[in-house]
Design a protein around this motif. Structure first.
Motif, PDB file in Angstrom:
ATOM      1  N   THR A   1       0.819  -1.220   0.000  1.00  0.00           N
ATOM      2  CA  THR A   1       0.000   0.000   0.000  1.00  0.00           C
ATOM      3  C   THR A   1       0.848   1.264   0.000  1.00  0.00           C
ATOM      4  O   THR A   1       0.410   2.291  -0.503  1.00  0.00           O
ATOM      5  CB  THR A   1      -0.968   0.038   1.197  1.00  0.00           C
ATOM      6  OG1 THR A   1      -0.214   0.106   2.414  1.00  0.00           O
ATOM      7  CG2 THR A   1      -1.885  -1.179   1.213  1.00  0.00           C
TER       8      THR A   1
ATOM      9  N   GLU B   1       1.579   3.450   2.243  1.00  0.00           N
ATOM     10  CA  GLU B   1       1.180   4.585   3.096  1.00  0.00           C
ATOM     11  C   GLU B   1       2.264   4.873   4.125  1.00  0.00           C
ATOM     12  O   GLU B   1       2.760   3.982   4.784  1.00  0.00           O
ATOM     13  CB  GLU B   1      -0.130   4.261   3.818  1.00  0.00           C
ATOM     14  CG  GLU B   1      -0.600   5.314   4.779  1.00  0.00           C
ATOM     15  CD  GLU B   1      -0.951   6.622   4.117  1.00  0.00           C
ATOM     16  OE1 GLU B   1      -0.380   7.645   4.502  1.00  0.00           O
ATOM     17  OE2 GLU B   1      -1.790   6.613   3.200  1.00  0.00           O
ATOM     18  N   ARG B   2       2.636   6.159   4.263  1.00  0.00           N
ATOM     19  CA  ARG B   2       3.668   6.522   5.233  1.00  0.00           C
ATOM     20  C   ARG B   2       3.371   7.820   5.977  1.00  0.00           C
ATOM     21  O   ARG B   2       4.222   8.315   6.700  1.00  0.00           O
ATOM     22  CB  ARG B   2       5.015   6.647   4.524  1.00  0.00           C
ATOM     23  CG  ARG B   2       5.498   5.323   3.986  1.00  0.00           C
ATOM     24  CD  ARG B   2       6.758   5.467   3.202  1.00  0.00           C
ATOM     25  NE  ARG B   2       7.911   5.407   4.088  1.00  0.00           N
ATOM     26  CZ  ARG B   2       9.147   5.269   3.665  1.00  0.00           C
ATOM     27  NH1 ARG B   2       9.411   5.179   2.387  1.00  0.00           N
ATOM     28  NH2 ARG B   2      10.136   5.227   4.523  1.00  0.00           N
TER      29      ARG B   2
ATOM     30  N   LEU C   1      -2.986   5.466   9.535  1.00  0.00           N
ATOM     31  CA  LEU C   1      -3.311   5.152   8.135  1.00  0.00           C
ATOM     32  C   LEU C   1      -2.436   4.021   7.597  1.00  0.00           C
ATOM     33  O   LEU C   1      -2.902   3.179   6.837  1.00  0.00           O
ATOM     34  CB  LEU C   1      -3.150   6.385   7.254  1.00  0.00           C
ATOM     35  CG  LEU C   1      -4.303   7.367   7.267  1.00  0.00           C
ATOM     36  CD1 LEU C   1      -3.974   8.605   6.441  1.00  0.00           C
ATOM     37  CD2 LEU C   1      -5.583   6.733   6.766  1.00  0.00           C
ATOM     38  N   MET C   2      -1.168   4.018   8.000  1.00  0.00           N
ATOM     39  CA  MET C   2      -0.283   2.914   7.606  1.00  0.00           C
ATOM     40  C   MET C   2      -0.864   1.588   8.080  1.00  0.00           C
ATOM     41  O   MET C   2      -0.954   0.619   7.319  1.00  0.00           O
ATOM     42  CB  MET C   2       1.116   3.080   8.230  1.00  0.00           C
ATOM     43  CG  MET C   2       2.016   4.029   7.516  1.00  0.00           C
ATOM     44  SD  MET C   2       3.636   4.256   8.326  1.00  0.00           S
ATOM     45  CE  MET C   2       4.117   2.605   8.768  1.00  0.00           C
TER      46      MET C   2
ATOM     47  N   ASN D   1      -4.391   0.725   6.400  1.00  0.00           N
ATOM     48  CA  ASN D   1      -4.255   0.243   5.021  1.00  0.00           C
ATOM     49  C   ASN D   1      -3.625  -1.146   4.969  1.00  0.00           C
ATOM     50  O   ASN D   1      -4.055  -1.994   4.173  1.00  0.00           O
ATOM     51  CB  ASN D   1      -3.449   1.235   4.181  1.00  0.00           C
ATOM     52  CG  ASN D   1      -4.242   2.488   3.883  1.00  0.00           C
ATOM     53  OD1 ASN D   1      -5.464   2.465   3.791  1.00  0.00           O
ATOM     54  ND2 ASN D   1      -3.560   3.603   3.738  1.00  0.00           N
TER      55      ASN D   1
END
Length: 190
Positions: free
Chosen positions: A63, A65-66, A71-72, A75
């Motif tokens: 994914t 996301e960072r 959110l990381m 996801n």
């Protein structure tokens, strides 16, 4: 070698992710994904729960996301549970409960340590967890003393005095993080 281990190896290879180490479940406190080296440390996937943890770590790199840790983690959880269910027919209700609790802890950490505002939390994440923005505020208040005590231990501050002050003065809403630091700073300076 377990069936699940073969699947994780295949999933990793397909995405050019390297498994650095297979840990005995419970032998380390955390499992990790490393963005720069596209590698993971995961538990030996002996059951559905640990298989989903492995997919979760791969999910971080899939994914990408960072921005915020919540959110990381959200996801990665979504990717792992969807992939586990749709491709391999694997679900685990205890894993899902633990995943939701972990994302809530990440929300709290992002608010306190990274300046995330309660109103900035993505609605899809709250819907999945099953809480509202107001309930996030309640979680923050319920955990404020523990958050501050942890901070105080690291700063060698009188923890009881600091905790009492925080509980007395902590406001609701998006001012939580700044209030924690302002109040803690005032106690430290007294």
């Amino acid at each position: 070698m377990t069936k699940y281990r073969d699947i994780i190896k295949k999933e990793a290879k397909k995405r050019r992710i390297r498994v650095l180490r297979w840990h005995k479940p419970g032998s380390v406190g955390t499992y990790e994904a490393y963005f720069d080296s596209r590698s993971v440390r995961v538990p030996e996937p002996q059951d559905d729960y640990h298989f989903l943890i492995c997919l979760h770590e791969l999910g971080h790199l899939v994914t990408g996301e960072r921005m915020y840790s919540y959110l990381m983690e959200y996801n990665a959880e979504q990717w792992a549970m969807k992939r586990g269910k749709e491709v391999y027919g694997v679900t685990d209700s205890i894993y899902e409960v633990d995943a939701k609790e972990y994302v809530v802890r990440c929300i709290v950490a992002d608010i306190v340590a990274r300046g995330l505002k309660v109103h900035q939390i993505k609605q899809k994440v709250l819907d999945w967890i099953g809480i509202t923005h107001k309930e996030v505020q309640d979680v923050l208040l319920a955990n404020a003393a523990a958050i501050v005590l942890d901070w105080a231990y690291k700063k060698n501050i009188c923890t009881q005095e600091l905790a009492d002050t925080i509980v007395e003065r902590l406001p609701l809403g998006d001012k939580v993080a700044s209030a924690v630091y302002n109040i803690a700073g005032n106690v430290e300076n007294n």
